[in-house]
Design a protein around this motif. Structure first.
Motif, PDB file in Angstrom:
ATOM      1  N   SER A  49     -32.749 -16.600 -20.486  1.00  0.00           N
ATOM      2  CA  SER A  49     -33.613 -17.243 -21.485  1.00  0.00           C
ATOM      3  C   SER A  49     -33.813 -16.294 -22.654  1.00  0.00           C
ATOM      4  O   SER A  49     -33.556 -15.089 -22.549  1.00  0.00           O
ATOM      5  CB  SER A  49     -34.966 -17.625 -20.876  1.00  0.00           C
ATOM      6  N   LYS A  67     -38.977 -21.010 -26.452  1.00  0.00           N
ATOM      7  CA  LYS A  67     -38.213 -20.347 -25.395  1.00  0.00           C
ATOM      8  C   LYS A  67     -37.066 -21.280 -25.014  1.00  0.00           C
ATOM      9  O   LYS A  67     -37.279 -22.446 -24.704  1.00  0.00           O
ATOM     10  CB  LYS A  67     -39.083 -20.071 -24.172  1.00  0.00           C
ATOM     11  N   MET A  80     -34.101 -21.774 -22.323  1.00  0.00           N
ATOM     12  CA  MET A  80     -33.673 -21.327 -21.005  1.00  0.00           C
ATOM     13  C   MET A  80     -32.384 -22.042 -20.622  1.00  0.00           C
ATOM     14  O   MET A  80     -32.303 -23.265 -20.704  1.00  0.00           O
ATOM     15  CB  MET A  80     -34.742 -21.601 -19.959  1.00  0.00           C
TER      16      MET A  80
END
Length: 150
Positions: free
Chosen positions: A7, A97, A99
């Protein structure tokens, strides 16, 4: 099957990161070893890769796509077997974020040895770092597909 999970936080809103990720034909600009991606339909892509001299062609089908949340895929034909999902997590108005979780089946001695030495994990991390640089330098996505696949 080998599992890889990486990530990265990017300095763009979630919709910008997601929209750029749906522009599969731009992947060669930040994914090492990806020579070409052709979007053949809303859910089918054709990939040409060359990783350390090992060339592969394969088709991947988008199995799930939810705007600003996730894109999942699996290979359906060709010289590679893999599946995965990329999820997008809003951290605040200007940070996301990203991932990536992927499962793949190494083929042949070179891929098996490379897998054991952590090559794919390092390559995945590098691809996400290049994605971060790509999208942050632009500040805007090159396009976007907001449709859903469920």
């Amino acid at each position: 099957m080998t599992q890889v999970e990486e990530s990265i936080e990017v300095g763009v809103p979630v919709h910008t990161a997601y929209n750029q990720w749906t522009q599969f034909e731009t992947f060669p600009e930040f994914m090492d070893g990806v020579e070409r991606v052709e979007q053949r339909s809303d859910t089918l892509t054709h990939w040409v890769t060359d990783v350390n001299g090992v060339q592969r062609e394969f088709d991947a089908e988008i199995t799930e796509q939810i705007p600003d949340e996730r894109v999942a895929w699996t290979t359906v034909s060709g010289e590679a077997r893999q599946s995965g999902v990329v999820t997008f997590h809003r951290l605040d108005d200007e940070h996301t974020k990203v991932m990536l979780q992927m499962a793949f089946e190494p083929e042949g001695l070179a891929e098996t040895v490379g897998d054991k030495l952590g090559f794919v994990k390092r390559q995945t991390k590098g691809d996400l770092e290049r994605f971060k640089k790509f999208i942050e330098e632009r500040g805007l996505e090159t396009g976007g597909w907001r449709g859903a696949v469920v």
